[in-house]
Each structure stands twice: as structure tokens, then as C-alpha cells.
Write a protein that holds these residues in place. Structure first.
Motif, PDB file in Angstrom:
ATOM      1  N   GLN A  65       0.830  -1.203   0.000  1.00 57.71           N
ATOM      2  CA  GLN A  65       0.000   0.000   0.000  1.00 57.71           C
ATOM      3  C   GLN A  65       0.862   1.250   0.000  1.00 57.71           C
ATOM      4  OE1 GLN A  65      -3.180   0.103  -0.443  1.00 57.71           O
ATOM      5  NE2 GLN A  65      -3.457   2.295  -0.165  1.00 57.71           N
ATOM      6  N   TRP A  66       1.964   1.241   0.747  1.00 63.70           N
ATOM      7  CA  TRP A  66       2.869   2.396   0.798  1.00 63.70           C
ATOM      8  C   TRP A  66       3.528   2.615  -0.566  1.00 63.70           C
ATOM      9  CZ3 TRP A  66       8.025   3.444   0.006  1.00 63.70           C
ATOM     10  CH2 TRP A  66       8.507   4.666   0.512  1.00 63.70           C
ATOM     11  N   LEU A  67       3.925   1.540  -1.234  1.00 67.84           N
ATOM     12  CA  LEU A  67       4.538   1.655  -2.560  1.00 67.84           C
ATOM     13  C   LEU A  67       3.558   2.248  -3.568  1.00 67.84           C
ATOM     14  CD1 LEU A  67       6.416  -1.770  -2.687  1.00 67.84           C
ATOM     15  CD2 LEU A  67       7.487   0.487  -2.551  1.00 67.84           C
ATOM     16  N   ARG A  68       2.289   1.873  -3.452  1.00 67.92           N
ATOM     17  CA  ARG A  68       1.276   2.459  -4.327  1.00 67.92           C
ATOM     18  C   ARG A  68       1.169   3.969  -4.082  1.00 67.92           C
ATOM     19  NH1 ARG A  68      -3.597  -1.691  -3.197  1.00 67.92           N
ATOM     20  NH2 ARG A  68      -4.810   0.183  -3.653  1.00 67.92           N
ATOM     21  N   MET A 242      15.017   8.408  -6.875  1.00 74.44           N
ATOM     22  CA  MET A 242      14.629   7.916  -5.551  1.00 74.44           C
ATOM     23  C   MET A 242      13.508   6.886  -5.659  1.00 74.44           C
ATOM     24  SD  MET A 242      12.046   8.398  -3.107  1.00 74.44           S
ATOM     25  CE  MET A 242      11.901   8.044  -1.366  1.00 74.44           C
ATOM     26  N   VAL A 243      12.516   7.166  -6.511  1.00 68.79           N
ATOM     27  CA  VAL A 243      11.368   6.259  -6.664  1.00 68.79           C
ATOM     28  C   VAL A 243      11.809   4.947  -7.299  1.00 68.79           C
ATOM     29  CG1 VAL A 243       9.168   5.928  -7.846  1.00 68.79           C
ATOM     30  CG2 VAL A 243       9.646   8.096  -6.699  1.00 68.79           C
ATOM     31  N   MET A 244      12.632   5.017  -8.339  1.00 70.94           N
ATOM     32  CA  MET A 244      13.102   3.795  -9.002  1.00 70.94           C
ATOM     33  C   MET A 244      13.969   2.954  -8.063  1.00 70.94           C
ATOM     34  SD  MET A 244      11.685   3.717 -11.904  1.00 70.94           S
ATOM     35  CE  MET A 244      10.309   4.876 -11.866  1.00 70.94           C
ATOM     36  N   TRP A 245      14.830   3.616  -7.303  1.00 72.82           N
ATOM     37  CA  TRP A 245      15.674   2.923  -6.310  1.00 72.82           C
ATOM     38  C   TRP A 245      14.804   2.192  -5.296  1.00 72.82           C
ATOM     39  CZ3 TRP A 245      16.144   4.061  -0.967  1.00 72.82           C
ATOM     40  CH2 TRP A 245      17.208   3.434  -0.307  1.00 72.82           C
ATOM     41  N   THR A 246      13.764   2.853  -4.821  1.00 71.97           N
ATOM     42  CA  THR A 246      12.874   2.254  -3.822  1.00 71.97           C
ATOM     43  C   THR A 246      12.159   1.032  -4.387  1.00 71.97           C
ATOM     44  OG1 THR A 246      12.521   4.439  -2.835  1.00 71.97           O
ATOM     45  CG2 THR A 246      10.969   2.705  -2.240  1.00 71.97           C
ATOM     46  N   LEU A 247      11.700   1.125  -5.637  1.00 72.11           N
ATOM     47  CA  LEU A 247      11.041  -0.022  -6.266  1.00 72.11           C
ATOM     48  C   LEU A 247      11.987  -1.208  -6.376  1.00 72.11           C
ATOM     49  CD1 LEU A 247       9.021   1.678  -9.165  1.00 72.11           C
ATOM     50  CD2 LEU A 247       8.089   0.696  -7.059  1.00 72.11           C
ATOM     51  N   VAL A 248      13.239  -0.955  -6.759  1.00 68.94           N
ATOM     52  CA  VAL A 248      14.215  -2.042  -6.904  1.00 68.94           C
ATOM     53  C   VAL A 248      14.559  -2.655  -5.552  1.00 68.94           C
ATOM     54  CG1 VAL A 248      16.576  -2.597  -7.631  1.00 68.94           C
ATOM     55  CG2 VAL A 248      15.157  -1.115  -9.055  1.00 68.94           C
ATOM     56  N   VAL A 249      14.567  -1.827  -4.501  1.00 70.78           N
ATOM     57  CA  VAL A 249      14.795  -2.351  -3.153  1.00 70.78           C
ATOM     58  C   VAL A 249      13.643  -3.258  -2.738  1.00 70.78           C
ATOM     59  CG1 VAL A 249      14.945  -1.754  -0.698  1.00 70.78           C
ATOM     60  CG2 VAL A 249      16.243  -0.428  -2.371  1.00 70.78           C
ATOM     61  N   ALA A 250      12.426  -2.837  -3.055  1.00 69.63           N
ATOM     62  CA  ALA A 250      11.237  -3.535  -2.551  1.00 69.63           C
ATOM     63  C   ALA A 250      10.896  -4.793  -3.331  1.00 69.63           C
ATOM     64  CB  ALA A 250      10.040  -2.586  -2.561  1.00 69.63           C
ATOM     65  N   VAL A 251      11.046  -4.750  -4.643  1.00 71.85           N
ATOM     66  CA  VAL A 251      10.584  -5.840  -5.511  1.00 71.85           C
ATOM     67  C   VAL A 251      11.786  -6.590  -6.079  1.00 71.85           C
ATOM     68  CG1 VAL A 251       9.251  -6.404  -7.577  1.00 71.85           C
ATOM     69  CG2 VAL A 251       8.535  -4.506  -6.111  1.00 71.85           C
ATOM     70  N   PRO A 252      11.779  -7.929  -6.039  1.00 66.78           N
ATOM     71  CA  PRO A 252      12.887  -8.691  -6.632  1.00 66.78           C
ATOM     72  C   PRO A 252      13.020  -8.362  -8.121  1.00 66.78           C
ATOM     73  CG  PRO A 252      11.428 -10.129  -5.379  1.00 66.78           C
ATOM     74  CD  PRO A 252      10.732  -8.814  -5.494  1.00 66.78           C
ATOM     75  N   CYS A 253      14.160  -7.797  -8.494  1.00 65.88           N
ATOM     76  CA  CYS A 253      14.406  -7.440  -9.890  1.00 65.88           C
ATOM     77  C   CYS A 253      15.647  -8.162 -10.395  1.00 65.88           C
ATOM     78  CB  CYS A 253      14.621  -5.931 -10.036  1.00 65.88           C
ATOM     79  SG  CYS A 253      13.141  -4.954  -9.774  1.00 65.88           S
ATOM     80  N   GLY A 295      13.880  -7.091  -2.813  1.00 60.80           N
ATOM     81  CA  GLY A 295      13.011  -8.063  -2.171  1.00 60.80           C
ATOM     82  C   GLY A 295      12.694  -7.737  -0.736  1.00 60.80           C
ATOM     83  N   LEU A 296      12.772  -6.434  -0.370  1.00 55.94           N
ATOM     84  CA  LEU A 296      12.495  -6.044   1.014  1.00 55.94           C
ATOM     85  C   LEU A 296      11.058  -5.570   1.202  1.00 55.94           C
ATOM     86  CD1 LEU A 296      15.730  -4.199   2.215  1.00 55.94           C
ATOM     87  CD2 LEU A 296      14.965  -6.502   2.755  1.00 55.94           C
ATOM     88  N   MET A 297      10.191  -5.897   0.278  1.00 58.50           N
ATOM     89  CA  MET A 297       8.772  -5.581   0.456  1.00 58.50           C
ATOM     90  C   MET A 297       8.313  -6.091   1.818  1.00 58.50           C
ATOM     91  SD  MET A 297       5.567  -6.837  -1.916  1.00 58.50           S
ATOM     92  CE  MET A 297       6.180  -6.064  -3.423  1.00 58.50           C
ATOM     93  N   GLU A 298       7.604  -5.260   2.536  1.00 54.88           N
ATOM     94  CA  GLU A 298       7.250  -5.579   3.928  1.00 54.88           C
ATOM     95  C   GLU A 298       6.506  -6.895   4.038  1.00 54.88           C
ATOM     96  OE1 GLU A 298       4.794  -5.428   7.617  1.00 54.88           O
ATOM     97  OE2 GLU A 298       4.065  -5.285   5.550  1.00 54.88           O
ATOM     98  N   GLU A 299       5.566  -7.137   3.129  1.00 54.30           N
ATOM     99  CA  GLU A 299       4.792  -8.381   3.159  1.00 54.30           C
ATOM    100  C   GLU A 299       5.685  -9.598   2.890  1.00 54.30           C
ATOM    101  OE1 GLU A 299       1.901  -5.099   2.426  1.00 54.30           O
ATOM    102  OE2 GLU A 299       3.865  -5.636   1.631  1.00 54.30           O
ATOM    103  N   MET A 300       6.684  -9.424   2.016  1.00 57.50           N
ATOM    104  CA  MET A 300       7.598 -10.533   1.729  1.00 57.50           C
ATOM    105  C   MET A 300       8.444 -10.883   2.953  1.00 57.50           C
ATOM    106  SD  MET A 300       8.955  -9.704  -2.128  1.00 57.50           S
ATOM    107  CE  MET A 300      10.038 -11.149  -2.114  1.00 57.50           C
TER     108      MET A 300
END
Length: 373
Positions: A65-68, A242-253, A295-300
Motif C-alpha cells: 500500500q505504501w509503494l502504491r 529515488m522512486v526507481m531505487w525504492t522499487l528495486v529495493v522492494a521488488v525482486p528485480c 526483495g524487502l517488500m514488507e509483506e515478503m
């Protein structure tokens, strides 16, 4: 008559020059006002993303939800940036913008690749979610049998292997949806962004492509323009990175190993204060997890923690009912439900960002074309 004519001509030229100076002053004041408004807009957007310390109900940083919300803020900033830029088209071909604009256009191209990788990364998270759902379904059986536990164990083995693969290879993750234990890496799954999204993207990235290297390239020349405390293009470039960096941190890329923990954002500038706080919090989490990959998405993170507990239970299971994992199964089910509801919307937001960036790049090139005529 000649002297009078000369005097009149001289007077008119002085008036013309004075009007030009006044016009330049007015335009400059207007530009400064627009820049200040844009900085406030950016600051307010990122301030809203900082979870209040006294509100446990707020969305944790890096949650779905925060990423959205982060992507919504980005879209809002981009829209405001476009208004500022189109209102001052004449400045785009003058220093310092004449150098900053080509750099921004290059960053946009790199950001499009990252959007592509993130959309595919969300698909790999969905595969992990399916494995968790298989385990939950098996462990909710009553009475719990050896067969049900074995099914759960197979799914959990694949689930945990996916998390370990992500950590070791920097973004390869996933698993077989049938819980057979065969791992399928993100690289193997790589397919056209347009095909996965119904023709709505810009193609796939190559096997040698690296999300971490893309971020590094985007930050390489991200410095405050000389002789200027801020400019709309520098600010928007910083927001995009900053936004792209955060997405790559959160989602396995694909290949996010070596992802930098710090971004070159100017702490002393008001517009960047909240964004810097957010990146510092994320950087602390990366250090705490000893991770330099996505891959640091909170739910993961929660899913992995509970998966380990459920695996421990399944490995030591004896059909005697002495140990129960009802709470853990319920929590895993809740995470799966959040992913089911949220991942599709997140993926759709990333696609919207992709299309907005494509449009923005075209519009900037159009402005440049008009200035060069």
C-alpha cells in the motif's frame, strides 16, 4: 526637426530597453515563484509518505500500500513538473538546462527499463504468494494429516528456496506453483513486458541487464547544478531516481546485487528533506538485513519469517496434536490476502508510471524541437 526626431528615437529606445528589463524581472520573479511552488509540492508529497511515529495503523514503509502511495506521489510531482517546464519553454535550451535536459532524457529511458523489470518482479512475488497459499490450505485441514503436512512442506521448501535465491543471486526468485520443489528463476520467466501486460509496455530487458547498474548509472551525474541551488529538472530527476531505487529495493528485480544503500540527495534542501529521511530508513533496513539486493517488500519479509516457523513445524510434525500453528497460518493467510488485493494494483501503477514517462519524454523532445526552430 532632425534633433527632435533623434531625441524622440533615443527616448523610445530607452523606454523599450526599460520595458525589456521590467519584463525580464517579472519573468524571473514568476520562475522563482513557480520553482518555490514546485519544491513545496514535492516536499508535501514525500512528507505524507513518512509514517507518523504515533500511528501504528499507518502503512509501513515498503509495504504494498505504501509503494502504491509512493507511485501516486511520483505521478503528482511529474504532472506539476510538466506544468513548470512548459511554462518556461524558452529556458530549456539555455544553461544550465541545456545540459540537464539530455541527462534527464537518458534517466527516463533507464527508468523505463526498471519499470519493466519491476512488473516482472511483481509476477515472481505472485508465484511466491501462490506457494504460501498452498501451504495455508494444507495446514488448515482438520484434522491435520501427514499428507497435508507433506504438501505444506513441499510448498514451503520452494517458498524459502525462492527467498534464498533472491538473496544470493540478487533478484532471481519464484517457484513452481504446484509446490513440486522445482525453482524457476526470474531470469527464466523473463518475457515481454508488453505481452504480460496486454501490450501496454515497452519490451523486455536483456539477460545481462542489471537493476543495480541502472540505478548507479542514473545517480552518476546527479549533482546540484553549478550556480543554482535547485532547478525543476534536477529536482524531478532526483525524485525519479529515488522512486526507481525504492522499487528495486522492494521488488525482486533482475540482478539487484550491489544496490547502493545511499542516494546523492541534498539534505539541506527543503524539498528533499522527507525523501532523504525515507531513503535513510530504507538504507537502515538494508543494512539490518545485510542485503544489497531487492526483495524487502514488507509483506515478503513477514512471509519469509512465518514461512520459517511453519517449516520448522512441518519438519517436526507428529500426528499427536501437541504443537499448533493456528496463529501463524492465520497471519500467512492475511498476508496472501493483502498480496492478492494489492499486487495487481501495484503492477498497474507501475505500468501507468511507464506510460507517463514515455509521454513526458516525448513532450520534452517536442519542447526542444520548438526551441531549436
Amino acid at each position: 526637426m532632425a534633433p527632435a526626431t533623434e531625441h524622440q528615437s533615443s527616448f523610445l529606445s530607452r523606454i523599450s530597453r526599460r520595458n525589456q528589463v521590467v519584463s525580464m524581472d517579472v519573468n524571473h520573479e514568476q520562475e522563482l515563484e513557480e520553482l518555490e511552488d514546485f519544491q513545496k509540492h514535492v516536499a508535501e508529497g514525500f512528507n505524507e509518505l513518512l509514517p507518523p511515529s504515533d500511528s501504528p495503523e499507518s502503512d509501513p514503509i515498503l509495504s504494498i500500500q505504501w509503494l502504491r502511495k509512493l507511485l501516486d506521489v511520483f505521478m503528482s510531482c511529474e504532472s506539476e513538473f510538466h506544468s513548470v517546464l512548459t511554462a518556461n519553454q524558452a529556458q530549456i535550451s539555455k544553461p544550465p538546462l541545456d545540459k540537464l535536459v539530455p541527462e534527464m532524457l537518458d534517466r527516463i529511458v533507464k527508468a523505463l527499463d526498471i519499470c519493466t523489470a519491476v512488473v516482472n518482479g511483481v509476477d515472481s512475488v505472485r508465484q511466491i504468494q501462490r506457494l504460501a497459499e498452498i501451504a495455508v490450505t494444507a495446514l488448515k485441514q482438520t484434522p491435520l494429516s501427514d499428507g497435508s503436512v507433506r504438501r505444506a512442506k513441499r510448498a514451503l521448501t520452494s517458498l524459502l528456496a525462492a527467498f534464498n535465491a533472491d538473496k544470493s543471486s540478487g533478484g532471481s526468485s519464484g517457484g513452481s506453483s504446484g509446490g513440486s520443489g522445482r525453482r524457476t528463476t526470474t531470469t527464466e520467466q523473463w518475457s515481454s513486458f508488453g505481452r504480460r501486460s496486454g501490450g501496454g509496455g515497452g519490451g523486455c530487458v536483456s539477460k545481462n541487464w542489471s537493476a543495480a547498474k541502472q540505478i548507479q548509472a542514473m545517480t552518476a551525474n546527479l549533482v546540484v547544478p553549478r550556480g543554482s541551488e535547485a532547478s525543476p529538472i534536477y529536482i524531478m530527476s532526483s525524485v525519479m531516481v529515488m522512486v526507481m531505487w525504492t522499487l528495486v529495493v522492494a521488488v525482486p528485480c533482475q540482478t539487484s546485487n550491489g544496490l547502493t544503500v545511499h542516494l546523492p540527495l541534498p539534505k539541506h534542501q527543503v524539498w528533499a528533506s522527507a525523501a532523504v529521511s525515507i531513503t535513510e530508513k530504507i538504507g537502515e533496513e538494508m543494512k539490518r538485513k545485510e542485503m544489497r539486493s531487492g526483495g524487502l517488500m514488507e509483506e515478503m519479509q513477514r512471509m519469509e519469517r512465518i514461512g520459517l516457523k511453519l517449516m520448522e513445524f512441518s519438519e517436526g510434525f507428529r500426528f499427536n496434536g501437541e504443537v499448533e500453528v493456528v496463529a501463524e497460518v492465520a497471519e500467512m493467510e492475511e498476508i496472501c490476502r493483502k498480496m492478492e488485493d494489492g499486487l495487481e494494483v501495484l503492477q498497474r501503477r507501475v505500468r501507468e508510471v511507464f506510460h507517463r514517462l514515455v509521454k513526458s519524454r516525448s513532450e520534452i523532445l517536442e519542447v526542444i524541437g520548438h526551441c531549436n526552430v
